[in-house]
Write a protein that holds these residues in place. Sequence first.
Motif, PDB file in Angstrom:
ATOM      1  N   VAL A  54       0.719  -1.323  -0.023  1.00  0.00           N
ATOM      2  CA  VAL A  54       0.006  -0.054   0.037  1.00  0.00           C
ATOM      3  C   VAL A  54       0.984   1.278  -0.153  1.00  0.00           C
ATOM      4  N   TYR A  55       2.102   1.272   0.777  1.00  0.00           N
ATOM      5  CA  TYR A  55       2.923   2.238   0.529  1.00  0.00           C
ATOM      6  C   TYR A  55       3.298   2.432  -0.852  1.00  0.00           C
ATOM      7  N   HIS A  56       3.795   1.400  -1.456  1.00  0.00           N
ATOM      8  CA  HIS A  56       4.053   1.588  -2.864  1.00  0.00           C
ATOM      9  C   HIS A  56       3.135   2.209  -3.670  1.00  0.00           C
ATOM     10  N   GLU A  57       2.002   1.763  -3.659  1.00  0.00           N
ATOM     11  CA  GLU A  57       0.910   2.315  -4.339  1.00  0.00           C
ATOM     12  C   GLU A  57       0.435   3.857  -3.934  1.00  0.00           C
ATOM     13  N   LEU A  58       0.372   4.092  -2.748  1.00  0.00           N
ATOM     14  CA  LEU A  58      -0.291   5.278  -2.264  1.00  0.00           C
ATOM     15  C   LEU A  58       0.553   6.132  -1.522  1.00  0.00           C
ATOM     16  N   GLY A  59       1.868   5.848  -1.406  1.00  0.00           N
ATOM     17  CA  GLY A  59       2.892   6.859  -0.793  1.00  0.00           C
ATOM     18  C   GLY A  59       2.530   7.005   0.427  1.00  0.00           C
ATOM     19  N   HIS A  60       2.920   8.049   1.129  1.00  0.00           N
ATOM     20  CA  HIS A  60       2.377   8.637   2.405  1.00  0.00           C
ATOM     21  C   HIS A  60       1.171   8.772   2.780  1.00  0.00           C
ATOM     22  N   SER A  61       0.386   9.040   1.805  1.00  0.00           N
ATOM     23  CA  SER A  61      -1.190   9.096   2.124  1.00  0.00           C
ATOM     24  C   SER A  61      -1.765   7.532   2.640  1.00  0.00           C
ATOM     25  N   ALA A  62      -1.127   6.475   2.597  1.00  0.00           N
ATOM     26  CA  ALA A  62      -1.536   5.302   2.872  1.00  0.00           C
ATOM     27  C   ALA A  62      -1.604   5.319   4.303  1.00  0.00           C
ATOM     28  N   GLY A  63      -0.823   6.078   5.149  1.00  0.00           N
ATOM     29  CA  GLY A  63      -0.815   6.116   6.647  1.00  0.00           C
ATOM     30  C   GLY A  63      -2.365   6.608   6.947  1.00  0.00           C
ATOM     31  N   ILE A  64      -2.950   7.431   6.352  1.00  0.00           N
ATOM     32  CA  ILE A  64      -4.077   8.219   6.585  1.00  0.00           C
ATOM     33  C   ILE A  64      -5.157   7.000   6.610  1.00  0.00           C
ATOM     34  N   TYR A  65      -5.308   6.256   5.550  1.00  0.00           N
ATOM     35  CA  TYR A  65      -6.289   5.196   5.569  1.00  0.00           C
ATOM     36  C   TYR A  65      -5.912   4.048   6.600  1.00  0.00           C
ATOM     37  N   ILE A  66      -4.691   3.785   6.775  1.00  0.00           N
ATOM     38  CA  ILE A  66      -4.421   2.730   7.825  1.00  0.00           C
ATOM     39  C   ILE A  66      -4.779   3.354   9.268  1.00  0.00           C
ATOM     40  N   VAL A  67      -4.697   4.584   9.547  1.00  0.00           N
ATOM     41  CA  VAL A  67      -5.204   4.797  10.749  1.00  0.00           C
ATOM     42  C   VAL A  67      -6.736   4.956  10.864  1.00  0.00           C
ATOM     43  N   LEU A  68      -7.475   5.351   9.905  1.00  0.00           N
ATOM     44  CA  LEU A  68      -8.948   5.382   9.766  1.00  0.00           C
ATOM     45  C   LEU A  68      -9.493   3.809   9.871  1.00  0.00           C
ATOM     46  N   GLY A  69      -8.781   2.861   9.178  1.00  0.00           N
ATOM     47  CA  GLY A  69      -8.934   1.545   9.533  1.00  0.00           C
ATOM     48  C   GLY A  69      -8.850   1.133  10.769  1.00  0.00           C
ATOM     49  N   PHE A  70      -7.917   1.709  11.593  1.00  0.00           N
ATOM     50  CA  PHE A  70      -7.599   1.161  12.912  1.00  0.00           C
ATOM     51  C   PHE A  70      -8.748   1.576  13.776  1.00  0.00           C
ATOM     52  N   PHE A  71      -9.276   2.750  13.643  1.00  0.00           N
ATOM     53  CA  PHE A  71     -10.271   3.223  14.333  1.00  0.00           C
ATOM     54  C   PHE A  71     -11.765   2.912  13.955  1.00  0.00           C
ATOM     55  N   LEU A  72     -11.734   2.590  12.490  1.00  0.00           N
ATOM     56  CA  LEU A  72     -12.927   1.884  12.259  1.00  0.00           C
ATOM     57  C   LEU A  72     -13.286   0.448  12.928  1.00  0.00           C
ATOM     58  N   GLN A  73     -11.899  -0.162  13.136  1.00  0.00           N
ATOM     59  CA  GLN A  73     -12.186  -1.563  13.800  1.00  0.00           C
ATOM     60  C   GLN A  73     -12.462  -1.123  15.344  1.00  0.00           C
ATOM     61  N   VAL A  74     -12.115  -0.087  15.919  1.00  0.00           N
ATOM     62  CA  VAL A  74     -12.591   0.321  17.270  1.00  0.00           C
ATOM     63  C   VAL A  74     -14.101   0.268  17.351  1.00  0.00           C
ATOM     64  N   PHE A  75     -14.394   0.972  16.539  1.00  0.00           N
ATOM     65  CA  PHE A  75     -16.140   1.156  16.262  1.00  0.00           C
ATOM     66  C   PHE A  75     -16.818  -0.205  16.089  1.00  0.00           C
ATOM     67  N   LEU A  76     -16.322  -0.940  15.336  1.00  0.00           N
ATOM     68  CA  LEU A  76     -16.994  -2.441  14.903  1.00  0.00           C
ATOM     69  C   LEU A  76     -16.844  -3.222  16.173  1.00  0.00           C
ATOM     70  N   GLN A  77     -15.928  -2.832  16.896  1.00  0.00           N
ATOM     71  CA  GLN A  77     -15.689  -3.725  18.322  1.00  0.00           C
ATOM     72  C   GLN A  77     -16.798  -3.377  19.437  1.00  0.00           C
ATOM     73  N   GLN A  78     -17.414  -2.300  19.344  1.00  0.00           N
ATOM     74  CA  GLN A  78     -18.449  -1.768  20.184  1.00  0.00           C
ATOM     75  C   GLN A  78     -19.765  -2.468  19.652  1.00  0.00           C
ATOM     76  N   LEU A  79     -19.723  -2.904  18.520  1.00  0.00           N
ATOM     77  CA  LEU A  79     -21.004  -4.243  18.220  1.00  0.00           C
ATOM     78  C   LEU A  79     -20.567  -5.395  18.287  1.00  0.00           C
ATOM     79  N   SER A  80     -19.401  -5.894  17.933  1.00  0.00           N
ATOM     80  CA  SER A  80     -19.045  -7.323  18.090  1.00  0.00           C
ATOM     81  C   SER A  80     -18.387  -7.619  19.600  1.00  0.00           C
TER      82      SER A  80
END
Length: 244
Positions: A54-80
Motif C-alpha cells: 500500500v505504501y508503494h501504491e499510495l505513498g505517504h497518504s497510505a498512513g491516513i487510511y491505515i489509521v482510519l481502518g484502525f479506528f473503524l475497527q474500534v467502532f466495529l468492536q463496540q458492536l462485536s
Amino acid sequence: MNIAYLILILAATIAGGMIPMIFKRISPGLPIYLLAFTGAFLFGVTIMHLLPEVYHELGHSAGIYIVLGFFLQVFLQQLSHGMEHGHTHLPQAQGHHPIAVTPLLVGLSIHAFMEGIPLGFHFEDKSALPSLMLGVMTHKIPESLTLITVMIHAGQSRGKLWRILIIFSLVTPFSALLAGWMGEKSETVTHSLIYIVALVIGAFLHISTTIFYESGTKHHELSGKKILAIAIGLALAFVTLIFE
C-alpha cells in the motif's frame, strides 16, 4: 482469484465453529494460545507483505487510511464486543441481561467482509496473496470458535448455530469474489481497492496488537506460553517470505 484459497478459508471457519459444538469442555488455554499464535502470524503478514504494497501504491497518504481502518475497527468492536480477538465483555456473563445477538453478528460480519476484500486484490508482490490467505485462514479458526461459543451461551438452538456458522463462513469468500469480479470489470474499482486494503491493514493491526496484550488472560499479562505462541506465529510469518 484462487478458488482453492477461498475453500481453505471456508473450511477453517467451519472447523473453528464446530469445536465448541462438538466438545462440551474446551481447555481454557486453547483459545488463549491459538489467538496469540494467529494474531502474531496475521501481524507479521500485514507488516511484511501488505504494508509495503500500500505504501508503494499510495505513498505517504497510505498512513491516513491505515489509521482510519484502525479506528473503524474500534467502532466495529463496540458492536462485536471484541469477538475478532476473543476478548468479549458481555453482560450476560454476570447473568444480568440477555445477549443482543444481532449487533454481535453485524459487527463481526462487517469485519469478515472487510477481511475478504484484499483477497480479491491484485498484488504486485506475488507472495502477498498466499501469505494473506494463510493469515486470514488461521485467524478464522479462533474467530468462529468465539462466535459459536457466544451463540451457545446466548441459548441458540443447534440448527440456528449451524445456520449462523454457515452464513458467517461464506462472508469472507463472498467479499473476495465480489472484489475480484468488480476489479476485473472496472479500472476505477481496481484503483479504489488499494484504499480498502489500507483500511483493512489498520483493522488487522488493531486486532493483532489487542490479542498480544489482552485476549484470554485475566490481568492481560504475557505468560511464557503466550510469548512462545506469539514467537511461533511471527516465525511462520517470516517463512512466508519464501513465496517471493
